[in-house]
Design a protein around this motif. Structure first.
Motif, PDB file in Angstrom:
ATOM      1  N   SER A  42      20.045 -74.325 -56.709  1.00  0.00           N
ATOM      2  CA  SER A  42      21.487 -74.184 -56.468  1.00  0.00           C
ATOM      3  C   SER A  42      21.854 -73.165 -55.394  1.00  0.00           C
ATOM      4  O   SER A  42      22.932 -73.244 -54.804  1.00  0.00           O
ATOM      5  N   TYR A  66      16.516 -71.706 -61.273  1.00  0.00           N
ATOM      6  CA  TYR A  66      17.966 -71.911 -61.181  1.00  0.00           C
ATOM      7  C   TYR A  66      18.437 -71.669 -59.742  1.00  0.00           C
ATOM      8  O   TYR A  66      19.191 -72.471 -59.181  1.00  0.00           O
ATOM      9  N   PRO A 125      21.965 -67.377 -62.014  1.00  0.00           N
ATOM     10  CA  PRO A 125      22.484 -67.713 -63.337  1.00  0.00           C
ATOM     11  C   PRO A 125      23.230 -66.543 -63.977  1.00  0.00           C
ATOM     12  O   PRO A 125      24.190 -66.730 -64.711  1.00  0.00           O
ATOM     13  N   TRP A 152      25.122 -78.806 -58.799  1.00  0.00           N
ATOM     14  CA  TRP A 152      24.642 -79.168 -60.132  1.00  0.00           C
ATOM     15  C   TRP A 152      24.929 -80.605 -60.555  1.00  0.00           C
ATOM     16  O   TRP A 152      24.092 -81.206 -61.243  1.00  0.00           O
ATOM     17  N   TYR A 167      26.105 -74.764 -65.574  1.00  0.00           N
ATOM     18  CA  TYR A 167      25.716 -75.673 -64.496  1.00  0.00           C
ATOM     19  C   TYR A 167      26.974 -76.231 -63.823  1.00  0.00           C
ATOM     20  O   TYR A 167      27.076 -77.419 -63.534  1.00  0.00           O
ATOM     21  N   LYS A 175      17.345 -79.528 -65.440  1.00  0.00           N
ATOM     22  CA  LYS A 175      18.130 -78.592 -66.244  1.00  0.00           C
ATOM     23  C   LYS A 175      17.401 -78.264 -67.552  1.00  0.00           C
ATOM     24  O   LYS A 175      17.446 -77.126 -68.026  1.00  0.00           O
TER      25      LYS A 175
END
Length: 412
Positions: free
Chosen positions: A280, A276, A284, A309, A304, A317
């Motif tokens: 990004s 994650y 998370p 995203w 997301y 994902k």
């Protein structure tokens, strides 16, 4: 990830030892520290906090001999078997009972790292036994390798591969370009190493970006898994269930928080968190309040939303979703993750958009935020004694109640 990331170990069972010596901890000073004059430097230019010579003296003449003496005096603290084989170059890390120094093999000129652990202290001895138990068993291209060990009555010298390419996210920020294909290349290497560990019955239990290092600065460098201070090794045929509550808060799996016996699937949860972040630059699960953070983790609550995203593929994902699954029995294993379409295709069918700008901005923003909160905490620490203890007890009570509630739900 960034300045100020703390390693907090939630209350361990009293009968289970945890390795609290973690890598490259900021040095705060010890009165009896025999390494206090050995400050990080290059080559033989090992400097100490000794006042400069008076202005009327010739520094080139006056400093040369003292520096030689200081270097010789420091090297004399090492076992002669070590200094006969390796040139001591620089201090690169400190822990409560350990030091890590960069060395060079005299014959081959190959650089290595030596971790010195003081075994005259019980904690240091247990740390050493725990880490050696794992490192002596592993030999994999994506795992830091133990080269040899020198033992004395009061110390152990662990000679290890030296990873000089820096941390994973430092490289991403400096790279200028990062796509899903780049992410799958990184994850494939990490998954190969994790699958190997799990095959041997070893659970890392502290997988996070800081423990994923590049072997060298080149573009073709491999990723290496490091820092086995919290690793657990199980013998073949063992039930592979662990009970020790440990790890780094943002990466701890839900089953650890509810104090249930757990398996190596906790490493896969951590890899979901890393994936994650990799795509990004954000976490998370993140909250300065530990209770709220754990509540997010226990619910598997993440989203997301925000950049980048919208530019990330659904396949990527799906890969994350199959790792950040609260029920460990539904979580992908390392082998299954390696066979996931997103990894197998090396993101060939995924978006090839450069995610670098959003990821870098998010990473740098988080690092800056962490540094600021650390500085703020340090500046107010002296005025929080009684109040802090009281609020900590309240948080601990809330966490116990939260754990109990979710444990009841977890058990059906």
């Amino acid at each position: 990830m960034g300045c100020g990331t703390s390693k907090v170990l939630p209350e361990p069972p009293k009968d289970v030892h945890l390795d609290l010596v973690k890598k490259v901890e900021p040095y705060t000073g010890y009165k009896t520290d025999i390494y206090k004059h050995f400050i990080k430097g290059d080559g033989d230019a090992i400097k100490s906090a000794i006042p400069s010579p008076p202005r009327h003296t010739n520094p080139h003449v006056e400093q040369a001999e003292p520096r030689k003496n200081r270097v010789a005096k420091y090297r004399a603290k090492f076992d002669p078997r070590v200094t006969a084989k390796y040139d001591i170059k620089a201090l690169i890390g400190r822990g409560s009972f350990s030091r890590v120094v960069r060395v060079e093999h005299k014959a081959t000129k190959q650089p290595y790292a030596i971790k010195l652990i003081e075994t005259k202290y019980r904690e240091g001895r247990e740390v050493c036994e725990s880490e050696l138990c794992v490192l002596r068993r592993v030999r994999h291209t994506n795992i830091i390798q133990l080269i040899e060990v020198f033992e004395t009555q009061e110390r152990v010298y662990m000679v290890m591969e030296l990873a000089t390419g820096g941390e994973l996210f430092d490289r991403i920020i400096a790279k200028g370009s990062f796509t899903e294909r780049d992410a799958t290349r990184v994850l494939q290497m990490v998954l190969d190493g994790v699958k190997y560990l799990h095959t041997l019955g070893i659970t890392h239990r502290d997988l996070k970006p800081e423990n994923l290092l590049y072997y060298h600065p080149g573009m073709d460098s491999k990723i290496m898994i490091t820092d086995f201070g919290l690793a657990s090794a199980r013998k073949k045929g063992d039930d592979c269930l662990m009970k020790t509550t440990c790890g780094t808060p943002e990466y701890i799996a839900p089953e650890i928080l509810v104090r249930k016996p757990y398996t190596n699937s906790v490493d896969m949860w951590a890899l979901g968190v890393i994936s994650y972040i990799l795509l990004s630059g954000t976490m998370p699960f993140e909250d300065d309040n530990r209770t709220r953070l754990y509540r997010q983790i226990l619910k598997g609550k993440y989203s997301y939303s925000g950049e980048p995203w919208p530019s990330v593929s659904n396949l990527a994902k799906d890969f994350i979703d199959r790792l950040l699954t609260v029920d460990p029995s539904d979580r992908m294993t390392a082998l299954q993750a390696l066979k996931h379409p997103w990894v197998v295709s090396m993101a060939a069918s995924s978006s090839m958009k450069n995610l670098h700008r959003s990821i870098s901005q998010n990473l740098l923003k988080r690092a800056s935020s962490r540094c600021q909160s650390t500085k703020s905490a340090q500046s107010t620490r002296s005025s929080r004694s009684t109040k802090s203890n009281k609020s900590r007890r309240v948080r601990e009570r809330e966490l116990r109640e939260l754990n109990l509630r979710y444990q009841q739900q977890y058990n059906g």
